[in-house]
Write an enzyme that holds these catalytic residues in place. Structure first.
Site, PDB file in Angstrom:
ATOM      1  N   HIS A 193       0.755  -1.259  -0.013  1.00 20.13           N
ATOM      2  CA  HIS A 193      -0.005   0.002   0.102  1.00 20.13           C
ATOM      3  C   HIS A 193       0.923   1.350  -0.090  1.00 20.13           C
ATOM      4  CE1 HIS A 193      -2.911  -2.720   2.025  1.00 20.13           C
ATOM      5  NE2 HIS A 193      -3.676  -2.319   1.100  1.00 20.13           N
TER       6      HIS A 193
ATOM      7  N   GLN B 109     -18.328  -6.247  -0.815  1.00 19.18           N
ATOM      8  CA  GLN B 109     -17.514  -6.988  -1.697  1.00 19.18           C
ATOM      9  C   GLN B 109     -17.066  -8.236  -1.293  1.00 19.18           C
ATOM     10  OE1 GLN B 109     -14.301  -3.708  -1.896  1.00 19.18           O
ATOM     11  NE2 GLN B 109     -13.042  -5.357  -2.042  1.00 19.18           N
TER      12      GLN B 109
HETATM   13  O1  PAF Z   1      -8.284  -3.423  -3.336  1.00 16.28           O
HETATM   14  C1  PAF Z   1      -8.801  -3.191  -2.388  1.00 16.28           C
HETATM   15  O2  PAF Z   1      -8.395  -3.116  -1.366  1.00 16.28           O
HETATM   16  C2  PAF Z   1     -10.248  -3.136  -2.572  1.00 16.28           C
HETATM   17  O3  PAF Z   1     -10.871  -3.871  -3.263  1.00 16.28           O
HETATM   18  C3  PAF Z   1     -10.715  -1.584  -2.804  1.00 16.28           C
HETATM   19  C4  PAF Z   1     -10.387  -1.144  -4.311  1.00 16.28           C
HETATM   20  C5  PAF Z   1      -9.955  -0.440  -1.989  1.00 16.28           C
HETATM   21  C6  PAF Z   1     -12.416  -1.499  -2.738  1.00 16.28           C
HETATM   22  O4  PAF Z   1     -12.622  -1.576  -1.576  1.00 16.28           O
END
Ligand code: PAF
Length: 282
Positions: free
Chosen positions: A37, A61
């Site tokens: 990140h 998700q």
């Molecule tokens: O890749 C991720 O961490 C997630 O899928 C995102 C793009 C932040 C969407 O919640």
């Protein structure tokens, strides 16, 4: 660094910056931040005048409630890391802010959402599409940064940006790996030390398969020997090991050296689901 929680707060901040015509970069995350990140964050800071990182564990998700409940949440550590990295703003909304009522929105990404991650995690990409659209509408960034580790997600977001005409430039950042090749992931924190060693099977398989293909071995034979390798390793369960066209994310049944190709893998190590991929000829 300033942390904000609502769209209204951001609208005020954004207005101040707009007067000086500044470019805004967004790194969407679900927190539990690691060096992967921070690579996205570093690119964002370098390429945009104003950097915004969002931290939101998006419930829509997750197709598996247990996976959602076990997803690591480390907000105060994350904020320290972002402060040290030099981020300008962090958007940390609540579920109620993002979803004042349950969303009924349905995207149709066609074949893209029926293969690989889409097949094993039904509804996952719809949730990603919904939350990323919301983040884009709220923050209105000029640039948005995503990791290549989530290669299929990148293809989905590319479609989203094209189909909904978001005026946003997508920036892709290469996968950051541990010293031994394991792709960095927030889920790695859930591996015990035995599982951590076993998790190397993902990267090792990708590297082995790449070499085999480059030496002329046919894909079917390579795929079969990888399945065998997983079957012979207790505690590791392969979900898929596939060859895809890197940008459009179409599955190949054989290696086409002239096409931009990546190998993608997903597997459970214990009860932790990991994914990884390796470009062959990018
Ligand atoms: O890749 C991720 O961490 C997630 O899928 C995102 C793009 C932040 C969407 O919640």
């Amino acid at each position: 660094m300033q942390v904000f929680h609502t769209r209204a707060e951001w609208q005020e901040i954004r207005l101040q910056h707009l007067q000086n015509a500044k470019s805004i970069g967004l790194v969407p995350t679900m927190g539990a931040l690691h060096q992967g990140h921070l690579d996205l964050v570093a690119q964002c800071i370098q390429k945009s005048d104003i950097s915004v990182v969002s931290i939101f564990v998006n419930p829509t998700q997750f197709n598996n409630l247990e996976d959602f409940e076990k997803y690591p949440q480390t907000l105060s550590e994350d904020l320290e890391l972002l402060q040290d990295a030099g981020v300008d703003y962090v958007f940390a909304p609540t579920v109620e802010t993002m979803y004042p009522s349950p969303t009924q929105l349905q995207f149709d990404f066609g074949e893209l959402e029926t293969i690989l991650e889409g097949a094993f995690r039904p509804g996952h990409f719809n949730g990603v599409g919904v939350v990323v659209s919301k983040l884009f509408h709220i923050i209105q960034p000029d640039l948005a940064f995503f990791g290549q580790k989530d290669l299929q997600q990148v293809a989905i977001i590319r479609r989203l940006v094209q189909d909904l005409s978001f005026p946003i430039e997508l920036q892709l950042v290469p996968t950051r790996r541990e010293y031994d090749g394991l792709a960095m992931s927030s889920r790695n924190r859930r591996l015990n030390s035995d599982e951590r060693s076993k998790a190397l099977i993902l990267h090792d398989s990708l590297v082995f398969a790449k070499k085999e293909l480059e030496s002329g071995r046919d894909w079917f034979t390579v795929q079969k020997s990888i399945s065998q390798k997983f079957e012979n390793t207790t505690g590791c369960q392969l979900e898929y090991f596939e060859l895809v066209e890197t940008d459009k994310f179409k599955v190949f049944s054989q290696f086409e050296p002239q096409e931009k190709t990546s190998i993608c893998v997903a597997a459970y190590i214990g009860d932790v689901r990991l994914i990884d991929n390796l470009p062959i000829n990018s």
